[in-house]
Design a protein around this motif. Structure first.
Motif, PDB file in Angstrom:
ATOM      1  N   LYS A 217       0.851  -1.193   0.000  1.00 24.27           N
ATOM      2  CA  LYS A 217       0.000   0.000   0.000  1.00 24.27           C
ATOM      3  C   LYS A 217       0.880   1.235   0.000  1.00 24.27           C
ATOM      4  O   LYS A 217       1.802   1.340   0.769  1.00 24.27           O
ATOM      5  CB  LYS A 217      -0.865  -0.028   1.257  1.00 24.27           C
ATOM      6  CG  LYS A 217      -1.926   1.045   1.317  1.00 24.27           C
ATOM      7  CD  LYS A 217      -2.749   0.815   2.566  1.00 24.27           C
ATOM      8  CE  LYS A 217      -3.823   1.880   2.646  1.00 24.27           C
ATOM      9  NZ  LYS A 217      -4.639   1.704   3.849  1.00 24.27           N
ATOM     10  N   THR A 218       0.510   2.232  -0.887  1.00 23.27           N
ATOM     11  CA  THR A 218       1.316   3.440  -1.041  1.00 23.27           C
ATOM     12  C   THR A 218       0.503   4.671  -0.682  1.00 23.27           C
ATOM     13  O   THR A 218      -0.736   4.662  -0.723  1.00 23.27           O
ATOM     14  CB  THR A 218       1.800   3.594  -2.494  1.00 23.27           C
ATOM     15  OG1 THR A 218       0.662   3.770  -3.322  1.00 23.27           O
ATOM     16  CG2 THR A 218       2.576   2.370  -2.942  1.00 23.27           C
ATOM     17  N   PRO A 219       1.156   5.820  -0.391  1.00 23.77           N
ATOM     18  CA  PRO A 219       0.420   7.073  -0.110  1.00 23.77           C
ATOM     19  C   PRO A 219      -0.392   7.543  -1.314  1.00 23.77           C
ATOM     20  O   PRO A 219      -1.414   8.208  -1.145  1.00 23.77           O
ATOM     21  CB  PRO A 219       1.542   8.043   0.214  1.00 23.77           C
ATOM     22  CG  PRO A 219       2.642   7.199   0.718  1.00 23.77           C
ATOM     23  CD  PRO A 219       2.587   5.943  -0.071  1.00 23.77           C
ATOM     24  N   ALA A 220       0.018   7.211  -2.494  1.00 23.98           N
ATOM     25  CA  ALA A 220      -0.744   7.631  -3.690  1.00 23.98           C
ATOM     26  C   ALA A 220      -2.121   7.011  -3.712  1.00 23.98           C
ATOM     27  O   ALA A 220      -3.104   7.629  -4.138  1.00 23.98           O
ATOM     28  CB  ALA A 220       0.046   7.260  -4.947  1.00 23.98           C
ATOM     29  N   ASP A 221      -2.182   5.765  -3.250  1.00 22.62           N
ATOM     30  CA  ASP A 221      -3.496   5.099  -3.217  1.00 22.62           C
ATOM     31  C   ASP A 221      -4.427   5.852  -2.272  1.00 22.62           C
ATOM     32  O   ASP A 221      -5.609   6.068  -2.563  1.00 22.62           O
ATOM     33  CB  ASP A 221      -3.329   3.657  -2.756  1.00 22.62           C
ATOM     34  CG  ASP A 221      -2.544   2.826  -3.780  1.00 22.62           C
ATOM     35  OD1 ASP A 221      -2.594   3.224  -4.965  1.00 22.62           O
ATOM     36  OD2 ASP A 221      -1.941   1.844  -3.394  1.00 22.62           O
ATOM     37  N   THR A 222      -3.907   6.222  -1.141  1.00 22.47           N
ATOM     38  CA  THR A 222      -4.735   6.966  -0.174  1.00 22.47           C
ATOM     39  C   THR A 222      -5.161   8.313  -0.746  1.00 22.47           C
ATOM     40  O   THR A 222      -6.304   8.760  -0.566  1.00 22.47           O
ATOM     41  CB  THR A 222      -3.943   7.187   1.116  1.00 22.47           C
ATOM     42  OG1 THR A 222      -3.529   5.908   1.624  1.00 22.47           O
ATOM     43  CG2 THR A 222      -4.772   7.896   2.158  1.00 22.47           C
ATOM     44  N   LEU A 223      -4.270   8.998  -1.466  1.00 19.14           N
ATOM     45  CA  LEU A 223      -4.604  10.295  -2.086  1.00 19.14           C
ATOM     46  C   LEU A 223      -5.688  10.147  -3.133  1.00 19.14           C
ATOM     47  O   LEU A 223      -6.621  10.954  -3.197  1.00 19.14           O
ATOM     48  CB  LEU A 223      -3.335  10.887  -2.702  1.00 19.14           C
ATOM     49  CG  LEU A 223      -3.508  12.262  -3.356  1.00 19.14           C
ATOM     50  CD1 LEU A 223      -4.022  13.299  -2.347  1.00 19.14           C
ATOM     51  CD2 LEU A 223      -2.198  12.720  -3.977  1.00 19.14           C
ATOM     52  N   ASP A 224      -5.578   9.121  -3.938  1.00 17.26           N
ATOM     53  CA  ASP A 224      -6.613   8.886  -4.958  1.00 17.26           C
ATOM     54  C   ASP A 224      -7.971   8.659  -4.316  1.00 17.26           C
ATOM     55  O   ASP A 224      -9.018   9.123  -4.798  1.00 17.26           O
ATOM     56  CB  ASP A 224      -6.235   7.685  -5.815  1.00 17.26           C
ATOM     57  CG  ASP A 224      -5.038   7.975  -6.716  1.00 17.26           C
ATOM     58  OD1 ASP A 224      -4.771   9.198  -6.931  1.00 17.26           O
ATOM     59  OD2 ASP A 224      -4.405   7.036  -7.182  1.00 17.26           O
ATOM     60  N   LEU A 225      -7.945   7.894  -3.213  1.00 10.55           N
ATOM     61  CA  LEU A 225      -9.213   7.627  -2.545  1.00 10.55           C
ATOM     62  C   LEU A 225      -9.813   8.904  -1.974  1.00 10.55           C
ATOM     63  O   LEU A 225     -11.030   9.156  -2.082  1.00 10.55           O
ATOM     64  CB  LEU A 225      -8.964   6.603  -1.416  1.00 10.55           C
ATOM     65  CG  LEU A 225     -10.222   6.096  -0.705  1.00 10.55           C
ATOM     66  CD1 LEU A 225     -11.159   5.417  -1.689  1.00 10.55           C
ATOM     67  CD2 LEU A 225      -9.846   5.135   0.420  1.00 10.55           C
ATOM     68  N   LEU A 226      -8.979   9.773  -1.400  1.00  9.93           N
ATOM     69  CA  LEU A 226      -9.478  11.046  -0.882  1.00  9.93           C
ATOM     70  C   LEU A 226     -10.037  11.930  -1.993  1.00  9.93           C
ATOM     71  O   LEU A 226     -11.069  12.603  -1.836  1.00  9.93           O
ATOM     72  CB  LEU A 226      -8.348  11.763  -0.144  1.00  9.93           C
ATOM     73  CG  LEU A 226      -7.905  11.131   1.180  1.00  9.93           C
ATOM     74  CD1 LEU A 226      -6.685  11.859   1.728  1.00  9.93           C
ATOM     75  CD2 LEU A 226      -9.040  11.143   2.195  1.00  9.93           C
ATOM     76  N   LEU A 227      -9.339  11.951  -3.103  1.00  5.95           N
ATOM     77  CA  LEU A 227      -9.825  12.743  -4.236  1.00  5.95           C
ATOM     78  C   LEU A 227     -11.174  12.253  -4.728  1.00  5.95           C
ATOM     79  O   LEU A 227     -12.077  13.049  -5.062  1.00  5.95           O
ATOM     80  CB  LEU A 227      -8.803  12.718  -5.372  1.00  5.95           C
ATOM     81  CG  LEU A 227      -7.508  13.492  -5.122  1.00  5.95           C
ATOM     82  CD1 LEU A 227      -6.526  13.272  -6.276  1.00  5.95           C
ATOM     83  CD2 LEU A 227      -7.793  14.983  -4.939  1.00  5.95           C
ATOM     84  N   LEU A 228     -11.310  10.955  -4.791  1.00  3.51           N
ATOM     85  CA  LEU A 228     -12.601  10.396  -5.225  1.00  3.51           C
ATOM     86  C   LEU A 228     -13.721  10.741  -4.237  1.00  3.51           C
ATOM     87  O   LEU A 228     -14.857  11.032  -4.616  1.00  3.51           O
ATOM     88  CB  LEU A 228     -12.478   8.886  -5.388  1.00  3.51           C
ATOM     89  CG  LEU A 228     -11.659   8.415  -6.606  1.00  3.51           C
ATOM     90  CD1 LEU A 228     -11.448   6.898  -6.572  1.00  3.51           C
ATOM     91  CD2 LEU A 228     -12.352   8.823  -7.908  1.00  3.51           C
ATOM     92  N   GLU A 229     -13.375  10.711  -2.935  1.00  2.09           N
ATOM     93  CA  GLU A 229     -14.372  11.066  -1.926  1.00  2.09           C
ATOM     94  C   GLU A 229     -14.799  12.538  -2.073  1.00  2.09           C
ATOM     95  O   GLU A 229     -15.994  12.877  -2.000  1.00  2.09           O
ATOM     96  CB  GLU A 229     -13.783  10.837  -0.532  1.00  2.09           C
ATOM     97  CG  GLU A 229     -13.570   9.373  -0.152  1.00  2.09           C
ATOM     98  CD  GLU A 229     -14.868   8.668   0.171  1.00  2.09           C
ATOM     99  OE1 GLU A 229     -15.936   9.383   0.247  1.00  2.09           O
ATOM    100  OE2 GLU A 229     -14.876   7.449   0.347  1.00  2.09           O
ATOM    101  N   LYS A 230     -13.835  13.420  -2.259  1.00  5.18           N
ATOM    102  CA  LYS A 230     -14.147  14.838  -2.459  1.00  5.18           C
ATOM    103  C   LYS A 230     -14.975  15.063  -3.720  1.00  5.18           C
ATOM    104  O   LYS A 230     -15.911  15.869  -3.753  1.00  5.18           O
ATOM    105  CB  LYS A 230     -12.852  15.654  -2.527  1.00  5.18           C
ATOM    106  CG  LYS A 230     -12.091  15.746  -1.210  1.00  5.18           C
ATOM    107  CD  LYS A 230     -12.916  16.514  -0.189  1.00  5.18           C
ATOM    108  CE  LYS A 230     -12.127  16.675   1.113  1.00  5.18           C
ATOM    109  NZ  LYS A 230     -12.938  17.421   2.125  1.00  5.18           N
ATOM    110  N   GLN A 231     -14.573  14.354  -4.785  1.00  5.05           N
ATOM    111  CA  GLN A 231     -15.330  14.472  -6.040  1.00  5.05           C
ATOM    112  C   GLN A 231     -16.765  14.016  -5.847  1.00  5.05           C
ATOM    113  O   GLN A 231     -17.710  14.610  -6.370  1.00  5.05           O
ATOM    114  CB  GLN A 231     -14.635  13.653  -7.131  1.00  5.05           C
ATOM    115  CG  GLN A 231     -15.280  13.840  -8.494  1.00  5.05           C
ATOM    116  CD  GLN A 231     -14.608  12.997  -9.563  1.00  5.05           C
ATOM    117  OE1 GLN A 231     -13.922  12.016  -9.266  1.00  5.05           O
ATOM    118  NE2 GLN A 231     -14.785  13.383 -10.813  1.00  5.05           N
TER     119      GLN A 231
END
Length: 380
Positions: free
Chosen positions: A251-265
């Motif tokens: 698991k990488t920090p990028a995965d977590t960032l993508d998930l946050l972006l999707l949540e915001k979207q």
């Protein structure tokens, strides 16, 4: 018998005959009254009381109208009205027929139109001229009041009713116009055509909103799918998440960032969808309001047109009645009752009396002459 005695008797006979003729003439002069006629004149116009219609009434209509006036004068309404007057009821001519004075008046009244003219003559014949004048004048007066004036009063009442109806209708028309104006101001339109155009614009705006909502919904669905995949990938156990068989993917920090972006979207898209839904609801409500408004305006405009026609008709009728009031009346009194027709009877009576007096006087004079000559003659 001697000639002298016969002459004396002849003279006496002539004197007696002449005296009898004079006495009979005097009695006839006193006892035989002159028959007179009281006559009143009225003007009956061939033209109805109007200043608008230029043509005269049809001959049949005028003939019927004239006959109707005769019957109205002879009606119980007029005759009873005249007899109710104490001055008329106490006249000796009326008292002499107190058992049925109305029938007597109907028989005695003469109503005609000399030479079939527009002059109506109301008359009575009799020996009591003063009473005839009073009776005829009273009958004409009652006729003018109860019949002619009553028709004027009916026309005046008709005018008053027209005036009230026109005032009421004009006020109601103004209220309806004010109501329509308020409604148009509220919807910022001016008439059914403007309301139709406003509705068309609102429908186009609704179509645009529905298209925007559809796009937002599609994006939200894509976002939900991506978010679901991202969460699934994140939640896969480490021993399962391998890039290739036998290799573990960390698991990488990028995965977590993508998930946050999707949540915001997702949050953004949901908020945008909610706003779009509100706008769609408001636009649909506006369109429904415009439809109701258009129907209301159409009904009100139709009612206004009908009320305007009625108001115009009332206005024209009222103007016509007011103008016709300026026209001369169809029936007017020309002359009160005067005595006519007695002069000829008086002349004939004078001539007959004069002739009788002359004959009686001549017989007396002849009788005196015969007696005088008989007295002077020598006895045989």
């Amino acid at each position: 018998m001697t000639i002298k005695s016969r002459a004396s008797k002849l003279g006496v006979f002539l004197i007696v005959a002449g005296t009898a003729i004079l006495i009979a003439t005097a009695a006839a002069w006193v006892l035989v009254p002159v028959r007179q006629e009281a006559c009143a004149l009225l003007k009956v116009s061939n033209r109805p009381p109007t200043v608008l219609a230029k043509a005269a009434a049809a001959p049949d209509e005028f003939a019927i109208f004239k006959r109707t006036q005769v019957q109205l004068i002879l009606s119980n309404l007029v005759l009873h009205g005249a007899l109710r007057e104490t001055e008329i009821n106490r006249l000796s001519s009326i008292q002499a027929h107190s058992d049925d004075p109305v029938s007597w008046l109907k028989d005695q009244l003469i109503i005609d139109y000399p030479d079939d003219s527009e002059i109506m003559r109301v008359s009575m014949k009799g020996t009591k001229g003063d009473e005839l004048i009073k009776i005829v004048n009273k009958i004409v007066s009652v006729y003018m009041k109860e019949i002619v004036q009553h028709e004027r009063d009916v026309r005046l009442e008709h005018e008053n009713k027209l005036e009230k109806s026109y005032t009421t209708m004009a006020g109601e028309l103004q209220k309806q116009q004010d109501s329509l104006h308020t409604l148009e101001t509220l919807h910022k339109t001016s008439g059914s055509e403007a309301a139709r155009l406003s509705k068309e614009i609102a429908v186009k705006e609704l179509d645009a909103l529905l298209g925007r909502r559809s796009k937002v919904t599609d994006k939200l669905e894509d976002n939900a799918l991506q978010l679901m995949l991202e969460k699934a990938r994140r939640d896969i156990p480490p021993q399962v998440r391998t890039a290739e068989p036998g290799a573990e993917v960390e698991k990488t920090p990028a995965d977590t960032l993508d998930l946050l972006l999707l949540e915001k979207q997702k949050e953004f898209l949901e908020a945008r969808l909610a706003r779009t839904e509100e706008e769609v609801a408001k636009q649909q409500e506006l369109i429904e309001s415009m439809e109701t408004f258009s129907a209301t305006v159409a009904i009100k405009q139709e009612d206004l047109r009908a009320m305007q026609r009625i108001t115009n008709d009332l206005r024209e009728a009222l103007d016509r009645v007011r103008v016709e009031k300026l026209a001369p009346e169809r029936i007017t009194t020309l002359d009160t009752a005067t005595l006519t027709g007695g002069h000829g009877d008086q002349v004939r009576k004078n001539c007959a009396a004069g002739l009788a007096v002359a004959i009686g006087t001549a017989l007396i004079a002849l009788g005196l002459t015969v007696r005088l000559r008989a007295s002077r003659s020598k006895p045989e």
